[in-house]
Design a protein around this motif. Structure first.
Motif, PDB file in Angstrom:
ATOM      1  N   UNK A 151     -77.211 -71.747  71.139  1.00 28.91           N
ATOM      2  CA  UNK A 151     -76.418 -70.999  70.169  1.00 28.91           C
ATOM      3  C   UNK A 151     -77.173 -70.942  68.847  1.00 28.91           C
ATOM      4  N   UNK A 152     -77.358 -69.755  68.310  1.00 25.35           N
ATOM      5  CA  UNK A 152     -78.016 -69.599  67.019  1.00 25.35           C
ATOM      6  C   UNK A 152     -77.095 -70.062  65.892  1.00 25.35           C
ATOM      7  N   UNK A 153     -77.710 -70.607  64.843  1.00 25.96           N
ATOM      8  CA  UNK A 153     -76.946 -70.927  63.635  1.00 25.96           C
ATOM      9  C   UNK A 153     -76.802 -69.632  62.840  1.00 25.96           C
ATOM     10  N   UNK A 154     -75.716 -68.928  63.099  1.00 24.01           N
ATOM     11  CA  UNK A 154     -75.546 -67.571  62.598  1.00 24.01           C
ATOM     12  C   UNK A 154     -74.311 -67.494  61.700  1.00 24.01           C
ATOM     13  N   UNK A 155     -74.535 -67.307  60.422  1.00 25.54           N
ATOM     14  CA  UNK A 155     -73.427 -67.132  59.492  1.00 25.54           C
ATOM     15  C   UNK A 155     -73.916 -66.303  58.305  1.00 25.54           C
ATOM     16  N   UNK A 156     -73.060 -65.400  57.841  1.00 24.88           N
ATOM     17  CA  UNK A 156     -73.338 -64.602  56.646  1.00 24.88           C
ATOM     18  C   UNK A 156     -72.091 -64.617  55.784  1.00 24.88           C
ATOM     19  N   UNK A 157     -72.284 -64.760  54.484  1.00 21.50           N
ATOM     20  CA  UNK A 157     -71.134 -64.886  53.594  1.00 21.50           C
ATOM     21  C   UNK A 157     -71.308 -64.044  52.340  1.00 21.50           C
ATOM     22  N   UNK A 158     -70.193 -63.622  51.799  1.00 15.92           N
ATOM     23  CA  UNK A 158     -70.158 -62.970  50.491  1.00 15.92           C
ATOM     24  C   UNK A 158     -69.279 -63.833  49.594  1.00 15.92           C
ATOM     25  N   UNK A 159     -69.766 -64.126  48.407  1.00 15.29           N
ATOM     26  CA  UNK A 159     -69.069 -65.034  47.499  1.00 15.29           C
ATOM     27  C   UNK A 159     -69.125 -64.436  46.102  1.00 15.29           C
ATOM     28  N   UNK A 160     -67.958 -64.233  45.502  1.00 18.53           N
ATOM     29  CA  UNK A 160     -67.943 -63.638  44.178  1.00 18.53           C
ATOM     30  C   UNK A 160     -66.729 -64.049  43.385  1.00 18.53           C
ATOM     31  N   UNK A 161     -66.768 -63.746  42.098  1.00 19.20           N
ATOM     32  CA  UNK A 161     -65.649 -64.063  41.242  1.00 19.20           C
ATOM     33  C   UNK A 161     -66.078 -64.175  39.793  1.00 19.20           C
ATOM     34  N   UNK A 162     -65.279 -64.910  39.035  1.00 13.82           N
ATOM     35  CA  UNK A 162     -65.559 -65.079  37.613  1.00 13.82           C
ATOM     36  C   UNK A 162     -65.057 -66.437  37.161  1.00 13.82           C
ATOM     37  N   UNK A 163     -65.852 -67.084  36.330  1.00  9.62           N
ATOM     38  CA  UNK A 163     -65.496 -68.353  35.709  1.00  9.62           C
ATOM     39  C   UNK A 163     -65.399 -68.119  34.211  1.00  9.62           C
ATOM     40  N   UNK A 164     -64.420 -68.731  33.573  1.00  7.64           N
ATOM     41  CA  UNK A 164     -64.198 -68.544  32.142  1.00  7.64           C
ATOM     42  C   UNK A 164     -65.485 -68.799  31.366  1.00  7.64           C
ATOM     43  N   UNK A 165     -65.806 -67.872  30.473  1.00 11.20           N
ATOM     44  CA  UNK A 165     -66.994 -68.021  29.654  1.00 11.20           C
ATOM     45  C   UNK A 165     -68.203 -67.259  30.152  1.00 11.20           C
ATOM     46  N   UNK A 166     -68.105 -66.650  31.354  1.00  6.99           N
ATOM     47  CA  UNK A 166     -69.231 -65.851  31.850  1.00  6.99           C
ATOM     48  C   UNK A 166     -68.717 -64.591  32.529  1.00  6.99           C
ATOM     49  N   UNK A 167     -69.651 -63.686  32.828  1.00  5.58           N
ATOM     50  CA  UNK A 167     -69.297 -62.426  33.459  1.00  5.58           C
ATOM     51  C   UNK A 167     -69.041 -62.615  34.952  1.00  5.58           C
ATOM     52  N   UNK A 168     -68.445 -61.600  35.572  1.00  4.03           N
ATOM     53  CA  UNK A 168     -68.258 -61.609  37.020  1.00  4.03           C
ATOM     54  C   UNK A 168     -69.627 -61.600  37.702  1.00  4.03           C
ATOM     55  N   UNK A 169     -69.674 -62.227  38.899  1.00  4.17           N
ATOM     56  CA  UNK A 169     -70.907 -62.215  39.682  1.00  4.17           C
ATOM     57  C   UNK A 169     -70.549 -62.143  41.164  1.00  4.17           C
ATOM     58  N   UNK A 170     -71.469 -61.588  41.944  1.00  6.08           N
ATOM     59  CA  UNK A 170     -71.233 -61.401  43.372  1.00  6.08           C
ATOM     60  C   UNK A 170     -72.522 -61.723  44.120  1.00  6.08           C
TER      61      UNK A 170
END
Length: 275
Positions: A112-131
């Motif tokens: 079995x291949x170690x196969x995973x892809x993820x998208x992670x985004x959001x915003x933390x106080x004091x900085x801009x949104x990021x994705x």
């Protein structure tokens, strides 16, 4: 399989995922691919996952307690106290590597291949949104104005409409509609992607969201989108002039000599060569 898409705009973020997991034609299950981490007034983060379900579930579980050492203070950095989305993405990458170190060899022996892809985004106080898009090795890339959306899973069917519509200045509701059209195109063409869907829409600088919905086959808005998109595509298709083969008058002839290439040559007997 699955399909997840996330869009970063000047106005906010849009996240959309399906929930179908299949291990064969007769083993179809529903598992959610989206999870939201929110501390109102402090941070909003959303994680989408595709690939091996056992791997992605393990990563999501470990992410709750995974940490990095702050080189300046020697304190533990978690997704809950990270001062930037970049550091939060680093914690996620560490969680991916943690699961790989624990399970990777056993999976390899099982074929079995170690196969995973993820998208992670959001915003933390004091900085801009990021994705970010996170890969199986725990490394990641970040969305830019030139590439304002990420897809994981069965991405090819839903990409054309995103390419034509999405820019950083696209309004938030328009982007949510576009993401749903993208998902509908994928649902239409691939049986490994299926309802229900999870949709989360985040408005910039709010640091929380109340625009989170689960969409099933009875959702009136999504049913309208599916019906209208199909009907309008057919109308546009029917409005395009047919190719003219019989020499009748047209402003857009198809039988037009190419300035650079000759027409395809027919082979008439076994003695002829292509070149």
């Amino acid at each position: 399989m699955t399909y997840c898409v996330a869009v970063k705009l000047n106005a906010g973020l849009v996240f959309l995922s399906d929930s179908r997991t299949n291990a064969g034609l007769d083993q179809i299950s529903t598992f959610r691919k989206m999870i939201v981490y929110e501390k109102p007034g402090n941070r909003f983060m959303c994680l989408l996952s595709a690939g091996n379900l056992s791997i992605s579930q393990s990563i999501r579980e470990i992410l709750q307690s995974e940490h990095l050492k702050d080189p300046d203070s020697d304190e533990a950095i978690t997704i809950w106290n990270a001062k930037s989305m970049f550091d939060a993405a680093r914690v996620l990458g560490q969680a991916v590597r943690h699961v790989h170190a624990r399970d990777g060899e056993a999976l390899r022996r099982a074929g079995v291949d170690f196969n995973v892809s993820m998208i992670f985004g959001g915003q933390i106080a004091g900085e801009a949104m990021r994705l970010f898009q996170v890969y199986s090795a725990g490394n990641f890339i970040e969305a830019t104005p030139e590439t304002p959306f990420f897809q994981v899973g069965e991405s090819k069917y839903g990409k054309p409409v995103l390419d034509r519509v999405i820019t950083p200045t696209t309004p938030l509701d328009e982007a949510a509609k576009c993401a749903l059209v993208s998902m509908d195109s994928t649902l239409k063409s691939n049986l490994s992607v299926g309802l229900p869907l999870d949709l989360a829409v985040y408005e910039v600088d709010r640091l929380e969201s109340d625009k989170i919905v689960c969409i099933d086959e009875n959702n009136p808005y999504f049913r309208m989108v599916r019906t209208t998109w199909g009907e309008k595509l057919r109308e546009v298709f029917d409005a395009i002039e047919h190719p003219a083969w019989d020499g009748h008058a047209t402003e857009v002839p198809l039988l037009q000599p190419s300035k650079r290439n000759q027409p395809l040559r027919k082979i008439a007997n076994a003695g002829e060569r292509l070149i």
